[in-house]
Structure formats: structure tokens, C-alpha cells
Design a protein around this motif. Structure first.
Motif, PDB file in Angstrom:
ATOM      1  N   LYS A  68      80.200  64.851  81.286  1.00 24.29           N
ATOM      2  CA  LYS A  68      78.764  65.128  81.172  1.00 24.29           C
ATOM      3  C   LYS A  68      78.464  66.589  81.486  1.00 24.29           C
ATOM      4  CE  LYS A  68      74.259  63.408  82.702  1.00 24.29           C
ATOM      5  NZ  LYS A  68      73.554  62.437  83.569  1.00 24.29           N
ATOM      6  N   GLU A  69      79.089  67.097  82.550  1.00 26.35           N
ATOM      7  CA  GLU A  69      78.858  68.487  82.946  1.00 26.35           C
ATOM      8  C   GLU A  69      79.315  69.478  81.879  1.00 26.35           C
ATOM      9  OE1 GLU A  69      79.105  68.410  87.835  1.00 26.35           O
ATOM     10  OE2 GLU A  69      80.629  69.469  86.680  1.00 26.35           O
ATOM     11  N   ASN A  70      80.314  69.067  81.101  1.00 21.95           N
ATOM     12  CA  ASN A  70      80.855  69.965  80.078  1.00 21.95           C
ATOM     13  C   ASN A  70      80.341  69.650  78.673  1.00 21.95           C
ATOM     14  OD1 ASN A  70      83.235  71.835  81.256  1.00 21.95           O
ATOM     15  ND2 ASN A  70      83.102  69.925  82.420  1.00 21.95           N
ATOM     16  N   GLY A  71      79.296  68.830  78.598  1.00 20.48           N
ATOM     17  CA  GLY A  71      78.661  68.539  77.319  1.00 20.48           C
ATOM     18  C   GLY A  71      79.493  67.708  76.367  1.00 20.48           C
ATOM     19  N   VAL A  72      80.430  66.908  76.922  1.00 22.23           N
ATOM     20  CA  VAL A  72      81.276  66.037  76.089  1.00 22.23           C
ATOM     21  C   VAL A  72      80.747  64.611  76.213  1.00 22.23           C
ATOM     22  CG1 VAL A  72      83.611  65.155  75.679  1.00 22.23           C
ATOM     23  CG2 VAL A  72      83.284  67.522  76.451  1.00 22.23           C
ATOM     24  N   GLU A  73      80.472  63.992  75.074  1.00 26.41           N
ATOM     25  CA  GLU A  73      79.903  62.646  75.084  1.00 26.41           C
ATOM     26  C   GLU A  73      80.934  61.614  75.542  1.00 26.41           C
ATOM     27  OE1 GLU A  73      77.640  59.534  72.028  1.00 26.41           O
ATOM     28  OE2 GLU A  73      78.127  61.571  71.365  1.00 26.41           O
ATOM     29  N   TYR A  74      80.506  60.728  76.433  1.00 25.97           N
ATOM     30  CA  TYR A  74      81.379  59.652  76.910  1.00 25.97           C
ATOM     31  C   TYR A  74      81.532  58.583  75.836  1.00 25.97           C
ATOM     32  CZ  TYR A  74      82.741  55.392  79.371  1.00 25.97           C
ATOM     33  OH  TYR A  74      83.363  54.227  79.742  1.00 25.97           O
ATOM     34  N   ASP A  75      82.767  58.171  75.582  1.00 25.35           N
ATOM     35  CA  ASP A  75      83.064  57.140  74.586  1.00 25.35           C
ATOM     36  C   ASP A  75      83.862  56.035  75.278  1.00 25.35           C
ATOM     37  OD1 ASP A  75      83.895  55.545  72.502  1.00 25.35           O
ATOM     38  OD2 ASP A  75      84.609  57.201  71.232  1.00 25.35           O
ATOM     39  N   GLU A  76      83.239  54.878  75.456  1.00 21.08           N
ATOM     40  CA  GLU A  76      83.896  53.787  76.192  1.00 21.08           C
ATOM     41  C   GLU A  76      85.171  53.299  75.499  1.00 21.08           C
ATOM     42  OE1 GLU A  76      81.321  49.981  74.457  1.00 21.08           O
ATOM     43  OE2 GLU A  76      81.060  50.644  76.536  1.00 21.08           O
ATOM     44  N   ARG A  77      85.310  53.596  74.205  1.00 23.03           N
ATOM     45  CA  ARG A  77      86.522  53.190  73.477  1.00 23.03           C
ATOM     46  C   ARG A  77      87.741  53.997  73.939  1.00 23.03           C
ATOM     47  NH1 ARG A  77      84.510  54.101  67.494  1.00 23.03           N
ATOM     48  NH2 ARG A  77      83.768  55.981  68.584  1.00 23.03           N
ATOM     49  N   LEU A  78      87.511  55.091  74.670  1.00 22.72           N
ATOM     50  CA  LEU A  78      88.620  55.904  75.174  1.00 22.72           C
ATOM     51  C   LEU A  78      89.095  55.444  76.553  1.00 22.72           C
ATOM     52  CD1 LEU A  78      87.530  59.501  74.081  1.00 22.72           C
ATOM     53  CD2 LEU A  78      88.997  57.873  72.880  1.00 22.72           C
ATOM     54  N   ILE A  79      88.516  54.353  77.056  1.00 23.28           N
ATOM     55  CA  ILE A  79      88.991  53.741  78.306  1.00 23.28           C
ATOM     56  C   ILE A  79      89.844  52.530  77.920  1.00 23.28           C
ATOM     57  CG2 ILE A  79      88.365  52.741  80.530  1.00 23.28           C
ATOM     58  CD1 ILE A  79      87.415  55.618  80.186  1.00 23.28           C
ATOM     59  N   VAL A  80      91.136  52.640  78.124  1.00 23.08           N
ATOM     60  CA  VAL A  80      92.071  51.578  77.728  1.00 23.08           C
ATOM     61  C   VAL A  80      92.469  50.778  78.968  1.00 23.08           C
ATOM     62  CG1 VAL A  80      94.301  51.057  76.673  1.00 23.08           C
ATOM     63  CG2 VAL A  80      92.946  52.986  75.845  1.00 23.08           C
ATOM     64  N   GLU A  81      92.077  49.520  78.995  1.00 17.50           N
ATOM     65  CA  GLU A  81      92.416  48.631  80.112  1.00 17.50           C
ATOM     66  C   GLU A  81      93.698  47.869  79.784  1.00 17.50           C
ATOM     67  OE1 GLU A  81      88.986  46.198  80.760  1.00 17.50           O
ATOM     68  OE2 GLU A  81      87.797  47.851  81.590  1.00 17.50           O
ATOM     69  N   VAL A  82      94.712  48.042  80.634  1.00 11.59           N
ATOM     70  CA  VAL A  82      96.019  47.408  80.401  1.00 11.59           C
ATOM     71  C   VAL A  82      96.167  46.216  81.333  1.00 11.59           C
ATOM     72  CG1 VAL A  82      98.508  47.756  80.278  1.00 11.59           C
ATOM     73  CG2 VAL A  82      96.963  49.689  79.855  1.00 11.59           C
ATOM     74  N   ARG A  83      96.127  45.028  80.750  1.00 11.39           N
ATOM     75  CA  ARG A  83      96.291  43.811  81.551  1.00 11.39           C
ATOM     76  C   ARG A  83      97.766  43.484  81.718  1.00 11.39           C
ATOM     77  NH1 ARG A  83      91.689  44.037  79.032  1.00 11.39           N
ATOM     78  NH2 ARG A  83      89.793  43.200  79.992  1.00 11.39           N
ATOM     79  N   LYS A  84      98.033  42.516  82.606  1.00 12.53           N
ATOM     80  CA  LYS A  84      99.404  42.214  83.030  1.00 12.53           C
ATOM     81  C   LYS A  84     100.349  41.945  81.866  1.00 12.53           C
ATOM     82  CE  LYS A  84     101.702  39.897  86.846  1.00 12.53           C
ATOM     83  NZ  LYS A  84     101.527  38.962  87.989  1.00 12.53           N
ATOM     84  N   ASN A  85      99.897  41.196  80.885  1.00  7.62           N
ATOM     85  CA  ASN A  85     100.789  40.807  79.783  1.00  7.62           C
ATOM     86  C   ASN A  85     100.541  41.598  78.499  1.00  7.62           C
ATOM     87  OD1 ASN A  85     102.127  38.729  81.295  1.00  7.62           O
ATOM     88  ND2 ASN A  85     100.304  37.444  81.034  1.00  7.62           N
ATOM     89  N   ASP A  86      99.775  42.686  78.600  1.00  4.32           N
ATOM     90  CA  ASP A  86      99.495  43.497  77.413  1.00  4.32           C
ATOM     91  C   ASP A  86     100.708  44.328  77.004  1.00  4.32           C
ATOM     92  OD1 ASP A  86      96.938  42.607  77.066  1.00  4.32           O
ATOM     93  OD2 ASP A  86      95.949  44.337  77.972  1.00  4.32           O
ATOM     94  N   ASP A  87     100.770  44.617  75.716  1.00  8.22           N
ATOM     95  CA  ASP A  87     101.820  45.480  75.170  1.00  8.22           C
ATOM     96  C   ASP A  87     101.264  46.903  75.120  1.00  8.22           C
ATOM     97  OD1 ASP A  87     103.575  46.935  73.591  1.00  8.22           O
ATOM     98  OD2 ASP A  87     103.986  45.275  72.224  1.00  8.22           O
ATOM     99  N   LEU A  88     101.719  47.751  76.055  1.00  2.65           N
ATOM    100  CA  LEU A  88     101.200  49.114  76.142  1.00  2.65           C
ATOM    101  C   LEU A  88     101.458  49.888  74.855  1.00  2.65           C
ATOM    102  CD1 LEU A  88      99.857  51.344  77.869  1.00  2.65           C
ATOM    103  CD2 LEU A  88     102.142  51.937  78.708  1.00  2.65           C
ATOM    104  N   GLN A  89     102.616  49.676  74.250  1.00  2.00           N
ATOM    105  CA  GLN A  89     102.959  50.394  73.025  1.00  2.00           C
ATOM    106  C   GLN A  89     101.961  50.073  71.914  1.00  2.00           C
ATOM    107  OE1 GLN A  89     107.023  50.704  72.128  1.00  2.00           O
ATOM    108  NE2 GLN A  89     106.725  51.616  70.140  1.00  2.00           N
TER     109      GLN A  89
END
Length: 345
Positions: free
Chosen positions: A210-231
Motif C-alpha cells: 500500500k505504501e508503495n502504491g502496489v495493489e494487493y491481489d489476494e490471488r498472490l497469497i498461496v495457502e499450502v495445506r498438509k496434503n497439497d502438491d506444492l509443485q
């Protein structure tokens, strides 16, 4: 030869176990004549003191319990080392337990250790406990006057001593550093999204954007659950968005992310920069070496142990304290440089 115990010696002389304990420990409270008889008998029968039993008799086990959520996370290994080093130097032993991010396991472990086995507890909440928001088992400890120090993942609902990392500032300054190197599309990859520390780091990230004028995009937050395939998660991210930096909120995720990018022929940091959390050994020896946020785990462990032992040993009321520990950015080869500017903090 059967091992002789205090109760056997007490039965032989027709005295209490407490009297025998005082005699073998050369207490002045016992008459010289009786003391010498008991000591002679104990020596002839090869008595060896059971330090746990003696400690319980004195209502002092000189033992503290430590419960961490995940021993595979190098941060908790560092904290554990700091606790053990400090406790041993002050004459205490430790019993270490792992909740494995489980509320139920944490609950049962706390109940087990609070039955007189230890004189106090050092604990970092499991992710499941924080997600549930149920800390009644810890409030019971305080009500039963069992000293507790919480570290890293803590609850504001529990009135006790705490040692915490400034995770908000860490997320903020890490993001700010990446922005200064020219990165704009910065992804957060989090396997601790339900924990307080994970949320604070994301909040710091949002503030820097926000301070640097970059819009926050919630799609750029990747939640990795226990059985998720990170790749698979990283591949989907790369296919759909032009990203130029990744912040991984733990060391193992950072190393795995680096390997996935390399396997896809992506140059780090030329095309994508990577920063991880916890400055462990893995991050130093991968290629390129990873830029990491150091949380000073050993220092946190030392502080937690000293605070707990001080509370155990000092009589009278002591006000509860919360110690805030700052992080440091360790720059290596996985991020671009800021020319003529130091980013260590």
C-alpha cells in the motif's frame, strides 16, 4: 541385587521417608546418631538416590516442559537448543514434546506435564489451537499457578509471560526490500496461514504494498495445506500470473519452491527472486543460496528459559512481561541487490 529405595530404609528404622531423605542428604535437622546409622545402612545396601523422587518430595523437580508444534521447522529446533542450553546452565532438565500442529495432542500433553512432572512450561501454540481459538487448557495452568511462558505463536487470552517475534515488521520490511529491488508482483507462499505469525507477516506485506502504491491481489497469497502438491500450486501460479518474487514463510517451503523454479528453467533471481523465513542450514547450501529472514530462534529460547526459571525460583508476585524480538534479513544470492544500499535490519 534388588535396588533399595528410601521407603525400604524408612521401614527398617521405623521412621518417615522424609526423615531418611534428610539423613542421606546430611541435613542438620536429624540427630547425628540417627543420621550416621541411616547413612551407614544406605551405604551397606548400595543405596543410590532417585533424584526424581527426591525432587517430588521437596516439591521441586528441577524440570521444565517444552512443547513445540513442529520439530522439522528449523526455527523451533533453534529455540529448543536455546532453551536446553540455558536450562542446563541453571541446573534444570527439560522434557520436550511435539504437538504436531494438533490441538488434541497439545491439550493431552499439557495435561500430562501439569500433573507434577514439571515445574513450568514453555509452549508455542499449534496451528490447530490457534484456528480453534480454544486456550482453556492454558488458562487452567495459570489458575493452578503453574508457570507458563509462550513464545512465537501466542494467545492474547492467556495472561502469562511471552517472547514474540515482530512478525508484522518482518513481513513489512521483507516486502519493502523486494520492492526496492524492482519487484512488483510478489507472491506469499504460506504453510502457516492459520497461525498468528503467518497472518502478521501477510499484514506487514499488505502495508508495504500500500505504501508503495502496489495493489494487493489476494490471488498472490498461496495457502499450502498438509496434503497439497506444492509443485502443482506453483505451476498454476506461474501459468496464470507474471510474478517476479516469492516470499515463503518457512525454510522447507522456500527450498522446495527454489527447486521447482529451477526444474522449470526459471532463473533465480534474474526472473524470480525468493526470500524464505528461518535462517537454517538448508538455505545456505542450496544453489543459489537463499536470502532468509532470521528470527533469532536460539536467543528466543534462551530468553524464554530465563524468564520461566526466574518465575519458578523467585518468591512473591512478578509482573508478566512480553519481550519483542526483531528479525534480520540475511541477503544471499536468491534476490537482486539494491545498489549502494544495505538492507539488513
Amino acid at each position: 541385587m534388588k535396588k533399595i529405595a528410601l521407603k525400604d530404609i524408612a521401614a527398617n528404622f521405623g521412621v518417615s521417608i522424609s526423615t531418611v531423605s534428610k539423613a542421606v542428604n546430611d541435613s542438620h535437622e536429624i540427630s547425628k546418631e540417627l543420621k550416621e546409622k541411616i547413612q551407614k545402612y544406605a551405604k551397606e545396601h548400595h543405596y543410590r538416590p532417585n533424584h526424581v523422587a527426591l525432587s517430588l518430595l521437596k516439591k521441586s523437580t528441577k524440570t521444565i516442559g517444552v512443547i513445540v508444534p513442529n520439530i522439522l521447522n528449523y526455527f523451533f529446533t533453534q529455540v529448543f537448543y536455546g532453551i536446553e542450553k540455558t536450562a542446563n546452565s541453571r541446573g534444570y532438565s527439560i522434557i520436550s514434546c511435539i504437538s504436531d500442529e494438533s490441538y488434541l495432542k497439545e491439550l493431552k500433553t499439557v495435561e500430562l506435564l501439569s500433573t507434577g512432572t514439571v515445574e513450568g512450561l514453555i509452549l508455542s501454540l499449534s496451528e490447530e489451537t490457534q484456528a480453534k481459538g480454544n486456550v482453556e487448557h492454558l488458562q487452567n495452568l495459570i489458575e493452578n499457578q503453574i508457570p507458563l511462558v509462550m513464545f512465537d505463536r501466542v494467545s492474547e487470552e492467556v495472561d502469562c509471560d511471552k517472547v514474540v517475534v515482530d512478525d508484522f515488521e518482518a513481513g513489512y520490511k521483507t516486502t519493502k526490500h523486494l520492492l526496492k529491488t524492482g519487484c512488483k508482483r510478489i507472491v506469499i507462499v504460506s504453510a502457516i496461514y492459520n497461525s498468528s505469525v503467518g497472518k502478521l507477516r501477510v499484514d506487514g506485506y499488505k502495508k508495504a504494498l500500500k505504501e508503495n502504491g502496489v495493489e494487493y491481489d489476494e490471488r498472490l497469497i498461496v495457502e499450502v495445506r498438509k496434503n497439497d502438491d506444492l509443485q502443482l500450486l506453483i505451476s498454476l501460479l506461474l501459468d496464470n500470473k507474471e510474478i517476479d518474487a516469492i516470499i515463503a514463510l518457512d525454510e522447507i517451503t522456500a527450498v522446495n519452491t527454489l527447486n521447482i523454479l529451477k526444474s522449470k528453467g526459471i532463473e533465480v533471481p534474474k526472473e524470480i527472486s525468493i526470500v524464505g523465513f528461518t535462517n537454517g542450514r538448508l538455505s545456505k547450501y542450496v544453489s543459489p543460496a537463499l536470502t532468509m529472514v532470521s528470527q533469532h530462534g536460539q536467543y528466543i529460547g534462551e530468553q524464554a528459559a530465563n524468564i520461566l526459571i526466574d518465575r519458578i525460583e523467585k518468591e512473591g508476585d512478578m509482573p508478566y512481561t512480553t519481550k519483542l524480538v526483531k528479525t534480520s534479513l540475511i541477503e544471499r544470492d536468491s534476490t537482486k541487490k539494491i545498489l549502494g544500499n544495505s538492507s539488513s535490519y
